[in-house]
Design an enzyme around this catalytic site. Structure first.
Site, PDB file in Angstrom:
ATOM      1  N   ASN A   9      -5.217  -9.757  -6.809  1.00 52.37           N
ATOM      2  CA  ASN A   9      -5.560  -9.197  -5.507  1.00 52.37           C
ATOM      3  C   ASN A   9      -6.052  -7.776  -5.755  1.00 52.37           C
ATOM      4  OD1 ASN A   9      -5.743  -8.304  -2.908  1.00 52.37           O
ATOM      5  ND2 ASN A   9      -3.555  -8.472  -2.428  1.00 52.37           N
ATOM      6  N   TRP A  10      -7.380  -7.652  -5.791  1.00 48.77           N
ATOM      7  CA  TRP A  10      -7.952  -6.333  -6.110  1.00 48.77           C
ATOM      8  C   TRP A  10      -7.812  -5.364  -4.939  1.00 48.77           C
ATOM      9  CZ3 TRP A  10     -13.235  -7.781  -8.908  1.00 48.77           C
ATOM     10  CH2 TRP A  10     -12.940  -8.358 -10.147  1.00 48.77           C
ATOM     11  N   LYS A  11      -7.492  -5.886  -3.759  1.00 52.03           N
ATOM     12  CA  LYS A  11      -7.363  -5.055  -2.546  1.00 52.03           C
ATOM     13  C   LYS A  11      -8.638  -4.230  -2.348  1.00 52.03           C
ATOM     14  CE  LYS A  11      -2.406  -5.223  -3.100  1.00 52.03           C
ATOM     15  NZ  LYS A  11      -1.091  -4.621  -2.879  1.00 52.03           N
ATOM     16  N   HIS A  97      -1.603 -11.461   4.074  1.00 51.30           N
ATOM     17  CA  HIS A  97      -1.008 -10.460   3.184  1.00 51.30           C
ATOM     18  C   HIS A  97      -0.237  -9.435   4.014  1.00 51.30           C
ATOM     19  CE1 HIS A  97      -0.561  -7.177   0.361  1.00 51.30           C
ATOM     20  NE2 HIS A  97      -0.686  -8.093  -0.581  1.00 51.30           N
ATOM     21  N   GLU A  99       0.003  -6.341   3.886  1.00 48.60           N
ATOM     22  CA  GLU A  99      -0.738  -5.140   4.307  1.00 48.60           C
ATOM     23  C   GLU A  99      -1.564  -5.416   5.550  1.00 48.60           C
ATOM     24  OE1 GLU A  99      -2.460  -4.432   0.452  1.00 48.60           O
ATOM     25  OE2 GLU A  99      -0.459  -3.897  -0.290  1.00 48.60           O
ATOM     26  N   GLU A 169       5.999 -12.719  -1.284  1.00 51.19           N
ATOM     27  CA  GLU A 169       5.904 -11.325  -1.714  1.00 51.19           C
ATOM     28  C   GLU A 169       6.892 -10.477  -0.921  1.00 51.19           C
ATOM     29  OE1 GLU A 169       1.790 -10.462  -3.473  1.00 51.19           O
ATOM     30  OE2 GLU A 169       1.501 -10.440  -1.316  1.00 51.19           O
ATOM     31  N   GLY A 175       3.751  -2.946  -4.940  1.00 55.08           N
ATOM     32  CA  GLY A 175       3.219  -1.633  -5.302  1.00 55.08           C
ATOM     33  C   GLY A 175       4.291  -0.572  -5.509  1.00 55.08           C
ATOM     34  N   SER A 215       4.821  -6.225  -7.840  1.00 55.70           N
ATOM     35  CA  SER A 215       4.989  -5.521  -9.111  1.00 55.70           C
ATOM     36  C   SER A 215       5.088  -6.446 -10.328  1.00 55.70           C
ATOM     37  CB  SER A 215       6.191  -4.572  -9.043  1.00 55.70           C
ATOM     38  OG  SER A 215       6.004  -3.611  -8.015  1.00 55.70           O
ATOM     39  N   GLY A 237      -1.716  -4.275  -8.475  1.00 55.10           N
ATOM     40  CA  GLY A 237      -1.996  -3.201  -9.428  1.00 55.10           C
ATOM     41  C   GLY A 237      -2.350  -3.664 -10.830  1.00 55.10           C
TER      42      GLY A 237
END
Ligand code: PGA
Length: 253
Positions: A9-11, A97, A99, A169, A175, A215, A237
């Site tokens: 997931n490059w976000k 997700h 976010e 998640e 993160g 993470s 990440g």
């Protein structure tokens, strides 16, 4: 055997040039995937076509969108529809997700609509669920996640649930460098599978890939993926570093 999946997931990271370089470095790392393993790259919309071109001729490597609209089409400035994603040949889309749930106020009912429109357009959702820290602290995470699944997924048919992809998640692990322990991950994944089994039967539940996210890095991937109900990971990440993500792919069961 159900699919074992390393999903990146490059976000909202990387320029096109950096994204291309990362992909080149990953391909140069000589990733090898077995028959029941795949890697999926959740890339920003503007790079989808370019990264797919780079992956042409490879096998078991796919691109996903990080989101799609709940609406079919029309006057929704800045939105991207599932139909558009289908029309460029995409097969996967990340939905729900944490976010997006937090910053874009996406709730379980809206996500149910997104899951439906994804299916209507030939896209396989990678559906994210997971509890915030205060829920974990009161030890009510099992019912919290169960409600997320119930309200967003359990209207689906058994046929749609077959080979479905869920990413668990825990928000407190995203993160933060703080990973769920192997036991915490396994416990929740087993719970999710059991909830799926009671709704769709054990045979269908057994086909669902349940990824862990939060993470994940090269140093912990093998232990987490080694848990019996963990079928890979959704990685933020560490997916931005080619050597890290290559090692994560190599950690799949
Ligand atoms: P992280 O992100 O690996 O950076 O914790 C995971 C995710 O948000 O999917």
């Amino acid at each position: 055997m159900r699919k074992q999946i390393a999903a990146a997931n490059w976000k909202m990271n990387l320029t096109l040039q950096q994204a291309e370089q990362l992909t080149d470095e990953l391909l140069a790392a000589g990733i090898s995937l077995k028959e029941d393993q795949l890697a999926i790259f959740g890339v920003p919309f503007p790079y989808i076509t370019k990264i797919r071109e780079k992956l042409e001729g490879t096998s078991r490597l796919y691109v996903a969108a990080q989101n799609c609209s709940a609406n079919k089409n029309g006057a929704y400035t800045g939105e991207v529809s599932a139909e558009m994603l289908n029309s460029i040949g995409l097969k996967y889309v990340i939905i729900g997700h944490s976010e997006r749930r937090e910053y874009n106020h996406e709730d379980n009912a809206l996500l149910a609509k997104k899951v439906d429109i994804a299916f209507e357009n030939g896209l396989q959702p990678i559906f994210c669920c997971g509890e915030p820290l205060q829920i974990r602290e009161t030890e009510t995470q099992n019912t919290y996640v169960e409600t997320q699944l119930n309200e967003s997924l359990f209207h689906l048919s058994a046929e749609q649930m077959k080979n479905f992809i869920i990413a668990y998640e825990p928000i407190w692990a995203i993160g933060t460098g703080r990973t769920a322990s192997n036991e915490q991950a396994q416990e929740m994944h087993a719970h999710i599978r059991q909830v799926l089994a009671s709704k769709y039967g054990a045979e269908i539940a057994d086909t669902v890939s349940i990824l862990y996210g939060g993470s994940v890095k090269a140093a912990n991937a093998k232990d987490i993926f080694g848990q019996p109900d963990v079928d890979g990971g959704l990685v933020g990440g560490a997916s931005l570093i080619a050597t890290e993500f290559a090692a994560i792919i190599a950690s799949l069961k």
